[in-house]
Design a protein around this motif. Structure first.
Motif, PDB file in Angstrom:
ATOM      1  N   ILE A  73       0.898  -1.248  -0.010  1.00 51.47           N
ATOM      2  CA  ILE A  73      -0.063   0.098  -0.046  1.00 51.47           C
ATOM      3  C   ILE A  73       0.877   1.116   0.152  1.00 51.47           C
ATOM      4  N   SER A  74       1.976   1.500   0.934  1.00 48.94           N
ATOM      5  CA  SER A  74       2.867   2.482   0.955  1.00 48.94           C
ATOM      6  C   SER A  74       3.485   2.645  -0.529  1.00 48.94           C
ATOM      7  N   GLU A  75       3.805   1.352  -1.314  1.00 48.67           N
ATOM      8  CA  GLU A  75       4.406   1.746  -2.704  1.00 48.67           C
ATOM      9  C   GLU A  75       3.227   2.262  -3.494  1.00 48.67           C
ATOM     10  N   LEU A  76       2.200   1.617  -3.335  1.00 49.61           N
ATOM     11  CA  LEU A  76       0.859   2.373  -4.067  1.00 49.61           C
ATOM     12  C   LEU A  76       0.747   3.725  -3.961  1.00 49.61           C
ATOM     13  N   LEU A  77       0.876   4.214  -2.755  1.00 45.98           N
ATOM     14  CA  LEU A  77       0.742   5.902  -2.248  1.00 45.98           C
ATOM     15  C   LEU A  77       1.562   6.469  -3.116  1.00 45.98           C
ATOM     16  N   GLU A  78       2.931   6.055  -3.324  1.00 48.00           N
ATOM     17  CA  GLU A  78       3.708   6.715  -3.905  1.00 48.00           C
ATOM     18  C   GLU A  78       3.828   7.082  -5.686  1.00 48.00           C
ATOM     19  N   ILE A  79       2.553   6.116  -6.301  1.00 46.60           N
ATOM     20  CA  ILE A  79       2.526   6.119  -7.886  1.00 46.60           C
ATOM     21  C   ILE A  79       1.204   6.332  -7.924  1.00 46.60           C
ATOM     22  N   GLN A  80       0.276   6.603  -7.106  1.00 42.56           N
ATOM     23  CA  GLN A  80      -1.017   6.863  -7.395  1.00 42.56           C
ATOM     24  C   GLN A  80      -1.747   7.683  -6.208  1.00 42.56           C
ATOM     25  N   LEU A  81      -2.538   8.740  -6.722  1.00 45.52           N
ATOM     26  CA  LEU A  81      -3.393   9.725  -5.866  1.00 45.52           C
ATOM     27  C   LEU A  81      -4.490   8.958  -5.417  1.00 45.52           C
ATOM     28  N   LEU A  82      -4.940   8.894  -4.219  1.00 39.85           N
ATOM     29  CA  LEU A  82      -5.966   7.952  -3.697  1.00 39.85           C
ATOM     30  C   LEU A  82      -6.891   9.153  -3.098  1.00 39.85           C
ATOM     31  N   THR A  83      -8.339   8.711  -3.218  1.00 39.95           N
ATOM     32  CA  THR A  83      -9.377   9.393  -2.516  1.00 39.95           C
ATOM     33  C   THR A  83      -9.352   9.788  -1.186  1.00 39.95           C
ATOM     34  N   ASP A  84      -9.975  10.847  -0.621  1.00 38.66           N
ATOM     35  CA  ASP A  84      -9.663  11.052   0.881  1.00 38.66           C
ATOM     36  C   ASP A  84     -10.408   9.824   1.680  1.00 38.66           C
ATOM     37  N   THR A  85     -11.648   9.235   1.143  1.00 33.58           N
ATOM     38  CA  THR A  85     -12.060   8.374   2.125  1.00 33.58           C
ATOM     39  C   THR A  85     -10.967   6.995   2.265  1.00 33.58           C
ATOM     40  N   THR A  86     -10.283   6.746   1.243  1.00 35.02           N
ATOM     41  CA  THR A  86      -9.302   5.618   1.256  1.00 35.02           C
ATOM     42  C   THR A  86      -8.238   5.990   2.010  1.00 35.02           C
ATOM     43  N   ILE A  87      -7.823   7.252   1.979  1.00 34.93           N
ATOM     44  CA  ILE A  87      -6.544   7.786   2.830  1.00 34.93           C
ATOM     45  C   ILE A  87      -6.984   7.789   4.112  1.00 34.93           C
ATOM     46  N   LEU A  88      -8.356   8.005   4.356  1.00 35.55           N
ATOM     47  CA  LEU A  88      -8.625   8.046   5.716  1.00 35.55           C
ATOM     48  C   LEU A  88      -8.386   6.329   6.558  1.00 35.55           C
ATOM     49  N   GLN A  89      -8.802   5.575   5.715  1.00 33.58           N
ATOM     50  CA  GLN A  89      -8.730   4.340   6.331  1.00 33.58           C
ATOM     51  C   GLN A  89      -7.177   3.851   6.237  1.00 33.58           C
ATOM     52  N   VAL A  90      -6.674   4.238   5.189  1.00 30.34           N
ATOM     53  CA  VAL A  90      -4.946   3.810   5.137  1.00 30.34           C
ATOM     54  C   VAL A  90      -4.245   4.354   6.347  1.00 30.34           C
ATOM     55  N   SER A  91      -4.704   5.815   6.707  1.00 31.91           N
ATOM     56  CA  SER A  91      -3.964   6.366   7.785  1.00 31.91           C
ATOM     57  C   SER A  91      -4.218   5.768   9.276  1.00 31.91           C
ATOM     58  N   ASN A  92      -5.709   5.242   9.220  1.00 32.16           N
ATOM     59  CA  ASN A  92      -6.003   4.506  10.617  1.00 32.16           C
ATOM     60  C   ASN A  92      -5.422   3.196  10.698  1.00 32.16           C
ATOM     61  N   LEU A  93      -5.354   2.624   9.472  1.00 29.99           N
ATOM     62  CA  LEU A  93      -4.576   1.250   9.439  1.00 29.99           C
ATOM     63  C   LEU A  93      -3.093   1.420   9.743  1.00 29.99           C
ATOM     64  N   GLY A  94      -2.490   2.696   9.383  1.00 30.02           N
ATOM     65  CA  GLY A  94      -0.994   2.699   9.690  1.00 30.02           C
ATOM     66  C   GLY A  94      -0.845   3.163  11.164  1.00 30.02           C
ATOM     67  N   THR A  95      -1.560   4.089  11.848  1.00 26.77           N
ATOM     68  CA  THR A  95      -1.370   4.297  13.185  1.00 26.77           C
ATOM     69  C   THR A  95      -1.766   3.242  14.421  1.00 26.77           C
ATOM     70  N   THR A  96      -2.595   2.471  14.182  1.00 32.90           N
ATOM     71  CA  THR A  96      -3.033   1.623  15.204  1.00 32.90           C
ATOM     72  C   THR A  96      -1.966   0.674  15.560  1.00 32.90           C
ATOM     73  N   PRO A  97      -1.071  -0.011  14.641  1.00 36.28           N
ATOM     74  CA  PRO A  97       0.048  -0.932  15.113  1.00 36.28           C
ATOM     75  C   PRO A  97       1.013  -0.268  16.246  1.00 36.28           C
ATOM     76  N   PHE A  98       1.115   1.133  16.363  1.00 38.81           N
ATOM     77  CA  PHE A  98       2.232   1.712  16.883  1.00 38.81           C
ATOM     78  C   PHE A  98       1.810   1.447  18.611  1.00 38.81           C
ATOM     79  N   PHE A  99       0.590   1.092  18.916  1.00 36.68           N
ATOM     80  CA  PHE A  99      -0.038   1.025  20.190  1.00 36.68           C
ATOM     81  C   PHE A  99      -0.362  -0.381  20.649  1.00 36.68           C
TER      82      PHE A  99
END
Length: 1235
Positions: A73-99
């Motif tokens: 997914i992080s590679e995909l982000l480098e080559i493609q712009l995604l919609t805000d809805t998708t980005i919200l899900q991506v960022s939520n998915l990305g922050t939870t593992p730190f806790f």
């Protein structure tokens, strides 16, 4: 990307699938706090503590796949712009593992993912930060799984450095904000009239703002605890991570965050409106940062050689530019292996670019100021330098712009051309470049801010500030050489709060231990705090002194330090334990046999301390050794016992060595003092455990034959006699020759030398004859010799008291009186073993003989006779009931004409009797404990204490009356007798209370403290006794002061004439003060003394008034209560008093004149008067009203601190004035009742 490949729905499904399995499959397996608790008990932290390491195989496979998905997914982000809805899900998915714990691989993938979102989607940045903040409380605080992100460097111990994953994420997020405008963006910027400089600096400033925002929100959460969540340890961990990451080439944002944090912390703790918990926490964090800054400044003394080498290898003429290029080359080389280094590279470039821009702005500003300055006060050199700065900055910016244009694809070509530096060199370059930035230069600012809050009113802030300074001093002790530091620390040593004083002492302790050469300078400050009122402060001082003793054994004040520490052996329980541990370590730990130097040092240290305490007594040593030996009674390993045996053996060796050097006339004075100290130390150890000395008895016995010339010789003989007295009875089968020689030596000493030697030698002889040899005839012969001499001298005196032969035989008389008494103390001559079948009662004869000489015309003879009687009474206390003895003692104590020395000797006799009685009872108690199982309690009679109680009842009144003697020595001995009497419980304490209160006003501190201590003991056992006798005690204090000041003819005041101006009876008031009822009753009783009916002399009233004025009041209510009652007394009796004065002073002619005057005035002011019949009445009215109104005004003024309106004295007052005074007293009375 073609739409066929990029299907939004598929991406969303993948995200949902991943999120579901993370929450339901992966997290519960790896972190127990995410498991559903069926029973509903336990917090997440307690669950984590119990988690097991076992994981299902299928979940491990799933976990690895999820990691792959997140990387994709992080590679995909480098080559493609995604919609805000998708980005919200991506960022939520990305922050939870730190806790979540134990998912470090997943967290590493998530860092790349969140960074990709954060760098590209500006609008989502705030949401990602908020996600992090909401989950912060879930971060682990246990050290087990805390830090999993490995840095490239190692710590001082060679271990790899780690930081928290979340810290790495935050640093990466700050760094990834910086991006440079493409050619297209640059052109658009120029169209919008934005130059390229602004675009670059703006992107860096955005990173700064984000960092500032993150820190301020995080820090605000560190205030008081919110429920279970405490953010302070989390923030502390974050700060430590920043300090670990700073100066590492891959983390340039760490330096920026620390710089911003410093400013933020200073603002938080300086602001008094900030809540206290946050202020204290901010100070704490700043202390950590400041100490690290100082440490870096010291440890990274720039390796100039390495810097020079890097400069040679890098082309160019500008040092800074060359180093920047070297660092960027290093980063470029490693970007393939660590793509995240691109963010660090961009961050550095933007930071340096902005620094150059700021430099240019400053230079231009200073040049403008010069142009505007009309007088041209500044030098032309300043202008030249500012122009140079501008030129240099422009060159550096040009260089950086060139670097920016180099695209990542060009890095490979750059790499071929450059010979890059390694990781260690890059860290050095980073430090070198950072040293020119504000953070590296902010230590002085932080230190001055911490020093500034040392004067704060809040104790918590002052304490924490002191601890922060302590951290800094631990890193760099030379900081305390700064004047502002010295001032700050010195003031805090006298702070009102014990916690602040403790922190100041701790700081000094750290300082002097790291800089031994400065112990001397701060020694006095430290040593005086050993008497601090705060227990924690005293403990801290003792710990520091102990460390100095252990680490600096050659420091010349070690002896004094040991004396000060050892005197705290009877302090509070915690300090007592610490002192015992300290001296166990210093003196009573076995020394290795081969280390002769250490043993010699120990012996010298112990003997020096014993020598230094010669005048103050050795109770502490006995107490210390008893405590240590008692603590290891039941232990298998007994270090104290072993150390004592070592110490005794070495002391005996030293004694022989000193004896030889004295015989060779080498440094006689010093060696003779050392010999005394060694023998005294041996005696002190023998007194506690006599067995240690048994094998050395034969070595010491010859010292009895020493010649007694100096005081030291006397001390040696006395101590040897005391040691032999304790040890000879313990010897198994001693030789007859040895015993006979010892007896003969002792007898020679008794016949030849002075009182002190005689006393100890007779005592030793008593132990040998009574317990070992039973050679009674030897002693009987000696007794008969002196007794016969006394009887002969008595006959001569009766025949002719003025004969010249009596005068020449006075020395014989004195020796005989003393020796007969001393022998009677240790031997009961009425036993058959001594007198045989003779029916004469020896003790009565001796008493009769000694009593005869108490009426001798020579005072010296009288004293010796009384000394002899005192010795006799120790063996036969019942003789103190003999009428003649009672008359003698009571007359001497109560008769004012009897001399001071006689009084002192009688009191000494009583004191010695009580001390001996106490020792006898303790010995009996020890014996009874040993035989307790065989003894029958019914058969035990407490005859001994009954006897001493009866004796003290006879002499108590006279002893107490001795408190009113003008000589302090008499008062001192009488207080000793009373103290012993009370400690043995021989009398009811209430009768002593007023006398103890009175002697507590004595000007001698030792007596005052002793009396106060007795009162505290009585108050502990019998509360209410002090209050019952408080007023009587205060009156008696006046009598004691009269006696003390009898010869001075001065007015006796009720306060101490020193700096404190405290009341003489202040200790009494502090004891009564705690109970409101008792306090008020006591104060009212004192105020009632001022009543007309009490008829007390005015000087005593002055004494009472002084005490009332100077009592140590604690609350406003206490003095206001007194003011209120004084006000009432003044309004009632004050006017009557003035009136009676007027009547007594008035005479006939004056009265007539007064009448005429008042009549004239009456005409003048008729409109101001209402009902007055004649001038006399008016005078009376004026006097009473003015006194009342004045008194009421003064009370009002005292009560609220503001001057109250009072009627003018120039105008005659009206009846209303009297009314106002009385109404005032009524209104003030009411709130007092409520109070």
């Amino acid at each position: 990307m073609p739409k066929v490949v990029y299907i939004e729905d598929v991406i969303e499904r993948v995200l949902q699938f991943t999120k579901f399995h993370l929450l339901n499959s992966v997290y519960p397996q790896y972190d127990s706090s995410y498991r559903g608790d069926r029973h509903g008990g336990g917090t997440s932290k307690s669950k984590r503590a119990k988690s097991s390491a076992h994981k299902q195989k299928v979940v491990v496979v799933l976990y690895n796949k999820v990691c792959d998905i997140i990387s994709s997914i992080s590679e995909l982000l480098e080559i493609q712009l995604l919609t805000d809805t998708t980005i919200l899900q991506v960022s939520n998915l990305g922050t939870t593992p730190f806790f979540v714990e134990n998912v470090s691989e997943l967290q590493l993938c998530a860092i790349t993912l969140v960074t990709a979102v954060f760098s590209r989607y500006e609008k989502h940045r705030q949401l990602i930060l908020e996600d992090i903040f909401t989950s912060l409380a879930k971060l682990p605080t246990s050290k087990r799984n805390l830090r999993n992100f490995r840095l490239n460097s190692i710590d001082s111990d060679g271990e790899p450095l780690y930081i928290q994953m979340v810290s790495a994420l935050v640093l990466q997020l700050i760094q990834c904000i910086v991006h440079f405008p493409s050619e297209k963006e640059a052109e658009e910027g120029q169209n919008k009239k934005l130059d390229r400089d602004a675009l670059i600096t703006n992107t860096y400033e955005t990173a700064m703002r984000t960092a500032q925002n993150f820190l301020s929100v995080f820090l605000k959460k560190c205030g008081s605890k919110q429920g279970e969540e405490d953010y302070r340890p989390l923030f502390e961990n974050f700060v430590h991570d920043l300090l670990s990451a700073v100066s590492k080439p891959e983390w340039p944002a760490a330096e920026l965050l620390l710089s911003l944090l410093g400013r933020l912390l200073v603002h938080q703790f300086s602001n008094k409106q900030t809540e206290m918990a946050l202020r204290v926490a901010s100070l704490d964090y700043l202390g950590t940062v400041a100490s690290r800054l100082r440490k870096d400044a010291l440890t990274s003394k720039m390796n100039q050689r390495a810097i020079d080498r890097i400069l040679k290898e890098t082309p160019g003429s500008d040092e800074v530019q060359q180093l920047q290029k070297a660092l960027l080359d290093f980063l470029d080389e490693n970007i393939d292996t660590e793509p995240d280094l691109l963010f660090a590279r961009n961050f550095y470039i933007a930071q340096w670019y902005r620094d150059s821009t700021v430099e240019v702005e400053k230079a231009i500003k200073s040049q403008n100021e010069f142009d505007e300055d009309p007088k041209g006060r500044r030098h032309f050199k300043d202008v030249d330098s500012s122009e140079e700065i501008v030129q240099m900055a422009e060159i550096r910016k040009k260089f950086l712009r060139k670097i920016i244009k180099t695209t990542p694809t060009d890095f490979s070509s750059v790499r071929v051309n450059s010979d890059t530096i390694d990781y260690e060199d890059s860290c050095l370059v980073v430090r070198y470049l950072a040293s020119m930035r504000p953070f590296a230069q902010s230590f002085d600012i932080y230190l001055s801010q911490i020093l500034r809050v040392l004067g704060e009113s809040a104790i918590a802030v002052r304490t924490k500030a002191m601890k922060c300074l302590s951290e800094v001093v631990a890193v760099d002790p030379s900081i305390l050489a700064r004047l502002d530091m010295q001032r700050g620390v010195h003031c805090r040593l006298m702070d009102n709060s014990s916690s602040v004083r403790e922190a100041a002492v701790e700081l000094l302790g750290r300082f002097v231990l790291s800089r031994p050469e400065l112990i001397e300078q701060y020694y006095d400050m430290l040593i005086e705090r050993i008497l601090d009122t705060g227990i924690s402060v005293r403990k801290r001082v003792i710990k520091i002194l102990r460390d100095i003793c252990l680490e600096q054994p050659d420091f010349h004040k070690i002896t004094e330090m040991c004396v000060k520490m050892i005197r705290r052996v009877n302090d509070e329980e915690g300090i007592k334990k610490l002192v015992n541990e300290t001296f166990q370590k210093l003196w009573f730990s076995p020394t290795p046999g081969h280390d002769r130097d250490a043993m010699t040092r120990k012996v010298l240290n112990v003997t020096d301390v014993v020598l230094a305490c010669r005048d103050s007594g050795y109770d502490w040593f006995e107490q210390l050794l008893q405590n240590l030996l008692k603590s290891e009674e039941n232990a298998s390993y007994k270090p104290t016992k072993k150390a004592c045996v070592q110490l005794v053996d070495n002391l005996v060796e030293h004694i022989l060595k000193y004896e030889e050097s004295i015989a060779d006339c080498e440094d006689k004075g010093v060696n003779s003092s050392r010999l005394v100290a060694c023998i005294t130390t041996l005696y002190l150890i023998t007194k506690i455990r006599s067995q240690f000395m048994v094998k050395h008895t034969m070595t010491l016995q010859p010292y009895l034959t020493n010649r007694c010339i100096t005081q030291n010789d006397v001390m040696v003989i006395c101590n040897v006699a005391k040691i032999l007295e304790l040890v000879i009875p313990l010897m198994e089968n001693p030789s007859e020759t040895f015993l006979t020689t010892t007896e003969e030596d002792l007898m020679k000493l008794i016949m030849k030398y002075g009182m002190m030697v005689v006393q100890h030698c007779v005592s030793c002889l008593g132990a040998i004859v009574n317990k070992v040899t039973h050679n009674y005839k030897f002693v009987w012969a000696c007794f008969n010799r002196y007794y016969g001499a006394l009887a002969k001298l008595k006959t001569q005196h009766q025949e002719d008291s003025s004969s010249s032969t009596l005068a020449t035989s006075k020395p014989t008389l004195l020796r005989s009186l003393f020796t007969v008494g001393a022998l009677c103390r240790h031997f009961d001559f009425d036993q058959e073993e001594f007198k045989g079948s003779n029916k004469i009662v020896i003790k009565d004869k001796v008493v009769e003989l000694l009593l005869y000489f108490t009426s001798h015309e020579d005072e010296e003879v009288q004293i010796k006779a009384i000394v002899g009687l005192g010795f006799q009474f120790i063996m036969h206390p019942e003789l103190m009931f003999v009428q003649d003895v009672k008359v003698l003692y009571n007359n001497i104590l109560s008769d004012e004409s009897s001399t001071v020395n006689l009084k002192i000797q009688v009191l000494k006799n009583l004191q010695t009797y009580l001390q001996e009685e106490d020792s006898r009872m303790q010995e009996a108690d020890r014996e009874w404990k040993n035989q307790a199982k065989q003894e029958d309690l019914k058969e035990m009679g407490d005859i001994s204490s009954g006897m001493s109680s009866s004796i003290m009842q006879i002499y108590l009144k006279q002893v107490l009356e001795s408190f009113f003697h003008s000589q302090s020595t008499v008062r001192h001995y009488s207080l000793n007798v009373i103290t012993l009497t009370l400690s043995q419980g021989l009398i009811h304490p209430v009768q002593c209370v007023p006398y103890l209160i009175a002697i507590g006003t004595d000007p001698e501190p030792a007596m005052k403290n002793k009396a106060d201590q007795q009162l505290v003991e009585i108050d502990k056992k019998y509360s209410g006794f002090i209050h019952m006798k408080a007023v009587a005690g205060l009156k008696m204090s006046y009598q004691v002061q009269q006696a003390i000041n009898e010869s001075k003819k001065v007015v006796i005041r009720g306060f101490r004439h020193d700096d404190s101006d405290s009341a003489l009876c202040s200790h009494l008031y502090t004891m009564v003060r705690g109970n409101r009822q008792h306090r008020r009753a006591f104060l009212i009783s004192l105020l009632n003394l001022f009543d007309d009916s009490s008829k007390i002399e005015v000087n005593m009233l002055l004494f009472v008034a002084d005490n009332l004025a100077c009592f140590p009041y604690q609350t406003q209510e206490e003095p206001l209560f007194i003011m209120h009652h004084v006000d009432i007394t003044l309004s009632i009796s004050g006017s009557n008093l003035l009136q009676s004065f007027k009547e007594n002073l008035r005479k006939e002619p004056i009265r007539h004149e007064k009448k005429v005057k008042t009549k004239k005035r009456k005409k003048k002011h008729s409109h101001r008067r209402r009902n007055s019949s004649d001038g006399d009445d008016e005078d009376e009215e004026r006097s009473s009203s003015s006194s009342s109104s004045n008194s009421s005004c003064s009370i009002e003024e005292g009560a609220d601190g503001t001057p109250a309106p009072s009627s003018s004295t120039t105008q005659p007052p009206t009846e209303g004035a009297v009314g106002s005074a009385t109404s005032h007293t009524e209104t003030t009375e009411e709130p007092m009742e409520q109070d």
